[in-house]
Design a protein around this motif. Structure first.
Motif, mmCIF file in Angstrom:
data_model
loop_
_atom_site.group_PDB
_atom_site.id
_atom_site.type_symbol
_atom_site.label_atom_id
_atom_site.label_comp_id
_atom_site.label_asym_id
_atom_site.label_seq_id
_atom_site.Cartn_x
_atom_site.Cartn_y
_atom_site.Cartn_z
ATOM 1 N N PRO A 1 0.453 -1.260 0.159
ATOM 2 C CA PRO A 1 -0.254 -0.170 -0.023
ATOM 3 C C PRO A 1 0.827 1.477 -0.072
ATOM 4 C CG PRO A 1 0.211 -1.520 1.946
ATOM 5 C CD PRO A 1 0.923 -1.964 1.458
ATOM 6 N N ASP B 1 1.697 2.043 -4.114
ATOM 7 C CA ASP B 1 0.957 2.172 -4.317
ATOM 8 C C ASP B 1 0.208 3.967 -4.097
ATOM 9 O OD1 ASP B 1 0.575 0.181 -5.853
ATOM 10 O OD2 ASP B 1 -1.821 -0.587 -4.817
ATOM 11 N N ARG C 1 -7.556 -5.946 -3.060
ATOM 12 C CA ARG C 1 -5.242 -5.994 -2.557
ATOM 13 C C ARG C 1 -5.738 -4.881 -1.636
ATOM 14 N NH1 ARG C 1 -0.560 -4.252 -5.626
ATOM 15 N NH2 ARG C 1 -1.140 -2.302 -6.155
ATOM 16 N N GLN C 2 -5.929 -4.225 -1.645
ATOM 17 C CA GLN C 2 -5.992 -2.936 -0.832
ATOM 18 C C GLN C 2 -6.676 -3.565 0.654
ATOM 19 O OE1 GLN C 2 -4.266 -0.298 -1.918
ATOM 20 N NE2 GLN C 2 -4.634 -1.677 -4.119
ATOM 21 N N TYR D 1 -4.022 -5.916 2.402
ATOM 22 C CA TYR D 1 -2.933 -4.853 2.617
ATOM 23 C C TYR D 1 -3.067 -4.815 3.574
ATOM 24 C CZ TYR D 1 -1.034 -4.670 -2.480
ATOM 25 O OH TYR D 1 -0.655 -5.039 -3.447
#
Length: 679
Positions: free
Chosen positions: A582, A585, A640-641, A644
């Motif tokens: 994260p 990102d 995916r977040q 995470y």
């Protein structure tokens, strides 16, 4: 933490982001006093009054610095020729290099305000003008204990002065500042070469002028000044700072204590944000390298495992009846399907359902099936947790080889037989099955399906080749009962009893295999809330198990392979990469607005691509259709977040030493196994 990170990265983007170059074409000059664009001048917008320098007098201004490489060279040239100048510094650079600000002031030069971010003030409102000027004042106060009365607006000179620029000057005047406009610009920011910089800086007549030099673009400024200043002095020109040329009573003020303290904090924030942005760019490269390393391992190991699995056959047939243990707590929605699928196995089985104090109809359903099917046994116990239920099932089993199945899992008929075939190898203590998501009709189910195939089964192939499998999944796994008993039974020390048990067996010297053709179907969480609880427990339990078996790193044999291969891979790719992802990102998003946006964007896209390629490989090896991978881009943004943050929360919980209770997820019994050709 992410909010603070975003704030610091936002500050770094504001300070170091790309800038426009050069003056805008002049627009309408309506309402602009002609004297303002008649030549180099100092304007007091509060009156307004416009003053021009005396004939054969040059006000030397140096803008856009300070720069740690080029500003000292300019200062040396000015000292050599005994000339004072006005350095219009940007707040960003002043905060990055406060020592240079102090050096400029100590050398007798004046400090002016060039805004904080170098933004064109013609396109912003009064509040932004105020922030740009005040932030630069804070940087000057923190660095040198002064504030500036003079402002040189970026991208504005006498020749480009138009209606919008005049409005910006009036806004500056609203905040009690005077504006300095140049009519000679060295154009050093274009890097045209020394001769061009010198030509652009030389006055064309005897009229006084304000010269704009740039000290953050290269060596040409210092070299041009070294040739220009003696030439002007020989021909009778007086070169001085803005205050000296226009005989201003005060160009700087002593900063208040509150401004000095605020300036020190601002300088610290700018320097931390710059350091953080640089460190996170390195982290982005590291994450991309890790993803590339995983892809390399997958490309080498996964096909090797697939070829070996296709060629492998058991040297002899195991025909003994196998005990299948099903720990069950409030599984009324799916327990009947689970038991029926086990009874339909090709291999002889005995089903042992351990009811762990269920408060629903789980035991009642199994009792009815027990009356119909002699191979079904029900064992009741008070609620004591899954580990205790498994130990109860092991005590009740009559076979050396046992299979453990969750109460929400449906087995394929050949699954049990393919698992136990591996026990013809006397070194094998456990075998992991291939668990599939059964409820993949909705988007969340498809995302979990992708995760199971890519994140779990692909890694198990790699673990199997390296002989370091850390987990036999609770949904489907086979064990030697004597090996479990030798390890002390199924422990309740962690929330990931399956991972704990697997690691314990390997530390006892047993090998753990993976059978990709032993298929089972499980019901994945149907909501994000349920998913969060499940993965939080899984991740936290895995961290507990890793810590419990950390001594495997220094042990030999199967334990050493687990400790020096399996545990580092697990921590690196399933925990470490998840924790930094994260941050990567967020860094990539903010870096898109920075000067190296193209490089960062390419690295970030490479990071995502290196995660997508293994997905295609995993689906091919598992015989799955590629269509669910169409949801992969959206999965990168949403699912995916969530994963995470689950890992981050688990790591923080583990570091704090807190313990989590067992969390039972509600089941709906909606598992739809798919034929091989339709998966």
């Amino acid at each position: 933490m992410l909010v603070v990170l975003c704030g610091l990265l936002g500050l770094d983007v504001l300070i170091t982001g790309p800038r426009d170059g050069g003056d805008r074409p002049s627009g309408s000059r309506q309402f602009v006093p002609p004297a303002a664009y008649a030549g180099g001048s100092i304007i007091d917008p509060r009156e307004p009054t416009v003053r021009h320098p005396p004939p054969r007098t040059l006000a030397l201004t140096v803008v856009d610095g300070p720069d740690p490489q080029w500003t000292p060279q300019v200062l040396d040239v000015l000292a050599r020729h005994g000339v004072r100048a006005t350095f219009f510094v940007s707040g960003a650079r002043a905060a990055q290099h406060p020592d240079l600000v102090r050096r400029i002031l100590d050398a007798g030069h004046e400090l002016g305000n060039r805004t904080t971010s170098g933004i064109d003030l013609r396109g912003v409102g009064d509040r932004r003008v105020q922030l740009e000027l005040q932030a630069t004042d804070l940087a000057l106060a923190g660095a040198a204990g002064v504030t500036a009365n003079l402002v040189q607006p970026p991208y504005t000179s006498s020749g480009s002065l138009d209606h919008d620029a005049w409005n910006a000057i009036l806004r500056i005047g609203n905040h009690g500042r005077q504006v300095v406009l140049a009519d000679l610009d060295s154009q050093g920011w274009r890097r045209p070469g020394l001769d061009a910089v010198l030509a652009n800086s030389t006055p064309h007549d005897d009229c006084g002028a304000v010269l704009l030099m740039h000290d953050a673009v290269g060596p040409d400024t210092a070299a041009a000044l070294d040739r220009l200043l003696p030439q002007l002095q020989r021909t009778g020109w007086r070169v001085d700072s803005v205050g000296g040329v226009f005989r201003l009573p005060a160009t700087m003020n002593q900063a208040r204590i509150v401004d000095r303290v605020g300036g020190a904090l601002f300088i610290a924030a700018v320097q931390v944000s710059g350091w953080l942005a640089g460190a996170l760019r390195v982290l982005l490269v590291v994450a991309t390298a890790l993803a590339a390393l995983r892809l390399l391992l997958v490309l080498i190991v996964a096909p090797l495992h697939a070829r070996r699995a296709r060629r492998w056959t058991a040297p002899w047939q195991i025909s003994q009846r196998i005990g299948v243990i099903v720990p069950a707590y409030n599984e009324e929605a799916g327990i009947a399907n689970t038991v029926r699928s086990i009874l339909a196995s090709d291999h002889p089985v005995e089903v042992i359902v351990v009811d762990d104090g269920s408060t629903d109809r789980t035991a009642e359903i199994v009792e009815r099936m027990q009356r119909r099917f002699p191979r079904v046994r029900l064992v009741r116990q008070q609620n004591a947790g899954k580990a205790a239920a498994l130990n109860t099932g092991l005590a009740a089993a009559n076979s050396e080889l046992v299979v453990m199945v969750d109460g929400d899992t449906v087995l394929e008929p050949e699954a049990v037989g393919r698992l136990v075939a591996h026990f013809t190898d006397a070194t094998v203590g456990a075998v992991a099955g291939n668990v599939k998501v059964g409820n993949r009709g909705r988007l969340l189910g498809r995302w979990q399906h992708v995760e199971y195939v890519v994140g779990f089964n692909l890694d198990r192939r790699l673990y199997d080749v390296l002989h370091c499998t850390p987990t036999v999944p609770g949904a489907l796994g086979a064990f030697r009962r004597s090996a479990i008993q030798q390890a002390g039974g199924v422990s309740d020390d962690t929330l990931a009893e399956d991972t704990d048990l697997t690691m314990a067996l390997e530390r006892d010297g047993w090998r753990v295999a993976y059978e990709e053709r032993a298929l089972s179907w499980t019901e994945a969480p149907a909501t994000f809330g349920q998913l969060w609880k499940q993965r939080y427990r899984w991740c936290y339990g895995t961290l507990q198990a890793v810590w419990k078996h950390r001594r495997a790193v220094v042990e030999r044999g199967a334990a050493g392979r687990l400790g020096r291969r399996g545990l580092p891979y697990l921590l690196l790719f399933q925990v470490g990469l998840q924790v930094i992802a994260p941050v990567v990102d967020v860094t990539a998003v903010f870096a898109l607005f920075a000067q190296d946006a193209t490089t960062v964007a390419a690295t970030w896209l490479g990071f995502l691509l290196l995660q997508a390629v293994p997905a295609v490989i995993a689906f091919r090896l598992d015989g799955e259709r590629l269509r669910p991978l169409l949801s992969l881009p959206l999965q990168q943004v949403v699912y995916r977040q969530v994963m995470y943050l689950v890992v981050v929360q688990s790591v923080i919980t583990a570091l704090s030493g807190a313990r989590l209770p067992w969390q039972k997820l509600p089941r709906r019994g909606r598992i739809a196994p798919l034929p091989v050709g339709r998966r």
